[in-house]
Scaffold this motif. Sequence first.
Motif, PDB file in Angstrom:
ATOM      1  N   MET A 235       4.857   0.026  -5.683  1.00 62.49           N
ATOM      2  CA  MET A 235       4.905   0.676  -6.992  1.00 62.49           C
ATOM      3  C   MET A 235       3.601   1.404  -7.299  1.00 62.49           C
ATOM      4  O   MET A 235       3.619   2.543  -7.791  1.00 62.49           O
ATOM      5  CB  MET A 235       5.194  -0.354  -8.088  1.00 62.49           C
ATOM      6  N   ILE A 236       2.474   0.772  -6.997  1.00 64.92           N
ATOM      7  CA  ILE A 236       1.181   1.422  -7.243  1.00 64.92           C
ATOM      8  C   ILE A 236       1.053   2.684  -6.395  1.00 64.92           C
ATOM      9  O   ILE A 236       0.630   3.742  -6.883  1.00 64.92           O
ATOM     10  CB  ILE A 236       0.027   0.444  -6.950  1.00 64.92           C
ATOM     11  N   ALA A 237       1.419   2.579  -5.110  1.00 60.08           N
ATOM     12  CA  ALA A 237       1.350   3.744  -4.227  1.00 60.08           C
ATOM     13  C   ALA A 237       2.288   4.844  -4.706  1.00 60.08           C
ATOM     14  O   ALA A 237       1.952   6.034  -4.645  1.00 60.08           O
ATOM     15  CB  ALA A 237       1.695   3.339  -2.792  1.00 60.08           C
ATOM     16  N   PHE A 492     -11.258  -2.274   4.427  1.00 62.47           N
ATOM     17  CA  PHE A 492     -10.728  -3.618   4.200  1.00 62.47           C
ATOM     18  C   PHE A 492      -9.239  -3.696   4.546  1.00 62.47           C
ATOM     19  O   PHE A 492      -8.579  -4.678   4.233  1.00 62.47           O
ATOM     20  CB  PHE A 492     -10.917  -4.015   2.730  1.00 62.47           C
ATOM     21  N   ALA A 493      -8.742  -2.669   5.200  1.00 64.30           N
ATOM     22  CA  ALA A 493      -7.291  -2.564   5.401  1.00 64.30           C
ATOM     23  C   ALA A 493      -6.757  -3.473   6.493  1.00 64.30           C
ATOM     24  O   ALA A 493      -5.594  -3.860   6.470  1.00 64.30           O
ATOM     25  CB  ALA A 493      -6.915  -1.114   5.704  1.00 64.30           C
ATOM     26  N   ILE A 534      -2.840   7.677   2.572  1.00 71.10           N
ATOM     27  CA  ILE A 534      -3.974   7.466   1.666  1.00 71.10           C
ATOM     28  C   ILE A 534      -3.537   6.614   0.473  1.00 71.10           C
ATOM     29  O   ILE A 534      -4.222   5.661   0.078  1.00 71.10           O
ATOM     30  CB  ILE A 534      -4.543   8.821   1.201  1.00 71.10           C
ATOM     31  N   CYS A 535      -2.389   6.948  -0.091  1.00 72.00           N
ATOM     32  CA  CYS A 535      -1.878   6.179  -1.234  1.00 72.00           C
ATOM     33  C   CYS A 535      -1.567   4.741  -0.828  1.00 72.00           C
ATOM     34  O   CYS A 535      -1.807   3.803  -1.598  1.00 72.00           O
ATOM     35  CB  CYS A 535      -0.626   6.852  -1.797  1.00 72.00           C
ATOM     36  N   ASP A 540      -2.881  -0.799  -1.477  1.00 72.76           N
ATOM     37  CA  ASP A 540      -3.045  -2.131  -0.890  1.00 72.76           C
ATOM     38  C   ASP A 540      -4.375  -2.751  -1.308  1.00 72.76           C
ATOM     39  O   ASP A 540      -4.446  -3.942  -1.631  1.00 72.76           O
ATOM     40  CB  ASP A 540      -2.959  -2.030   0.633  1.00 72.76           C
ATOM     41  N   PHE A 541      -5.426  -1.943  -1.319  1.00 73.75           N
ATOM     42  CA  PHE A 541      -6.743  -2.455  -1.724  1.00 73.75           C
ATOM     43  C   PHE A 541      -6.733  -2.862  -3.199  1.00 73.75           C
ATOM     44  O   PHE A 541      -7.267  -3.921  -3.568  1.00 73.75           O
ATOM     45  CB  PHE A 541      -7.812  -1.400  -1.476  1.00 73.75           C
ATOM     46  N   ILE A 542      -6.118  -2.036  -4.044  1.00 74.18           N
ATOM     47  CA  ILE A 542      -6.051  -2.365  -5.474  1.00 74.18           C
ATOM     48  C   ILE A 542      -5.244  -3.645  -5.689  1.00 74.18           C
ATOM     49  O   ILE A 542      -5.615  -4.504  -6.506  1.00 74.18           O
ATOM     50  CB  ILE A 542      -5.433  -1.191  -6.260  1.00 74.18           C
ATOM     51  N   THR A 543      -4.153  -3.792  -4.952  1.00 72.54           N
ATOM     52  CA  THR A 543      -3.342  -5.007  -5.069  1.00 72.54           C
ATOM     53  C   THR A 543      -4.154  -6.246  -4.711  1.00 72.54           C
ATOM     54  O   THR A 543      -4.152  -7.249  -5.447  1.00 72.54           O
ATOM     55  CB  THR A 543      -2.115  -4.915  -4.144  1.00 72.54           C
TER      56      THR A 543
END
Length: 704
Positions: A235-237, A492-493, A534-535, A540-543
């Motif tokens: 959803m964020i992406a 950090f992926a 990129i999204c 993923d990082f924000i989550t």
Amino acid sequence: MFDGSLIGNIISVLYYLLFQICGCFMMNRILAKERFSAVFRMLMGSISGTLALQWCPVLFALVFGFNIASHIAGLCLWAAFCFGAWRLAGAPKAQGGRPYADRKEWIRFIKENPCIILMSLVFIYFTYCLLSHTIPIHWDGSMHTGQSTYGDMNLHLSFITSIANQSNFPPDYPILPGTRLSYPFLCDSISSNLYIWGSSLRFAYIFPMLVALCQVMGGFYCLIKYWFGRSITAMIAWVMFFIDGGLGFVYYTNAENISKIFTEFYYTPTSRGDLNFRWAQIITDMLIPQRSTLFGWAILFPLLAFFLYAVRNRSRLCFAIAGVIAGALPMIHTHSFLGFGLVCTMWLIFDCREMCGGKERKAYGLLAALPLGLAFFSILQLAEWRDESTSKNGFVILGIGVALLFVYIMVCLFRVIRSKQLVRLLSTWGLFLAIIILLAFPQLVTWTFGQAGSEGFVRGHFNWQNTGDQYIWFYIKNIGVTFIFFLIGYFFAGKKNLRIASPLLLIYFIAELISFQPLEYDNNKLFFVAFIFICGISADFITKLFLKRWNIVCKALAASALIFFGVISALLSLGREWVSDYELYSASSVEACRFIEKNVPADSVILTATNHNNAVAALTGRSVFCSSPTFLWTHGLDYLGREEKLPSMYSDPVSNYDLFKTYNVGYIYVSGNETGSYTVNFEGIAQIADCIYNDGSVLIFKVK
């Protein structure tokens, strides 16, 4: 007739839905043994139905012409193919779920994926903009449009009407008759498929786009969901991609500037060339006006999710299906085909490495690639500021990079052979590539290569649309918080996620050094394929960041700030598109076009001005002698000879009568556009042509 009828609209919808239904039944059956949800199988069935609608009638039109008989034959072919595949697929029982999505599964899907609410809001917005922008007839009889569709829609309408009315196949450019149409015309012929059944031009234009939007949004969401396994990440992406907007809002600091957003032409925070904001707003600048992008992404996004599954599970069936879908892409959207090829190149490399086994290592190479790439392009930019030859040497730089990549691929293949995995590779990737070559190569040879080889098409060009900003800052200001979190989240992926996202590095490397069309801006269609990854990395990082335990108040404030800075520029642009309204065709032009449709043969060539909003080309499907240079130049067409002759054909038609015969011009159209652009010699025209229409504003002459 572009007005159409209710019966025509109904028949065209039924025809469209038959392709969709056949595709859904077939895909539900043949994919039942794979680990897909029934909802995703329906999505794959939907895009297979769309592909069939674009291609099956065309196969018969190449022989019999673009007519009703070819469309009936195309539907029969698709129905027979689906039935055969359905019978051969075996038992429909799926692993871990029902073969078809029932009511309970749809309810569960909606509950587990709250992004469906956002998708619904975007769908409503998109529908309103299409209804208000796609030639609605106003009270005075004129036809209007919005800001983003004021330009491109004219071209797409001319393709739709000319393909349906002229019936010749393969089609020629209606805006430059005698020149083969090399633009990916299947994004428009899908509307011609409806228009030929008697639907209105407005309905034929809008209806397939609404279905395509659902395929685009659903495909993107499924890709990110399958990649990371989290609905919240998807959803964020999804928000980052579709409600994209950079930092342009900071330049609108007073009421006057803000009011100009909603009144000026392209004064939005995402489209200010004077401030070097070039990154388009996905919905308003890409999906609404650019049909080839919309229909290309409708196939590409679900295909990426499907192919990621194929690679992860090494499913031969899925590799074969992906090859068929990808092989059909070139004449729908060539940039999507190219972007998918670049994605496959990187995924192939890492799949070969995984086949070879060996000791697991950290992704040091991928981790280093991003900062090294940014540093490399920043240095190139400094060199460009000192010496403008950098852009010209784009091919050389790219050639070196591609050569190194090719060597590395050969090394990977050698390791696969040495580890005795060649049969495994050929049965998946080899089958996939063979199908693509078989299907795509004839399209590329027939249509694409000839146009791409013309002057001004593929050429060296460095730094895309950046006209003065430092390289990294250009993307930060244009993409905004998404790019900032990507720069951090990339490190950090994790190795697996970096491998999946690795195509973005290759795409950026190529798109920053080579322009694939005369208009450099069009490279954004490649950049947006990289933007998907990129999204994903950024979301993923924000989550992960918000799943950590820290103060709830700080989380709420941080989330609010993130949402505001992430979407405010996009919302302003979306608002501008919502209220935009421009007259596209005057009432007198619309009436004249109705006369032309009834009284002028469909294969006629008509002399008109070169205005981009040419009602004759758009509404009647008749060819015009020479259309707008804006369209012709961006397609790499040689139009200058005709453009130079146009003024004299109006000012001295008697002396230039031979030109009318040479170019098979049978009619002369005179309106305010023509009298405002040329010296129109009415006495001379009367000597070589008879006036067959005159309403006081528009005159139409038939050449003797």
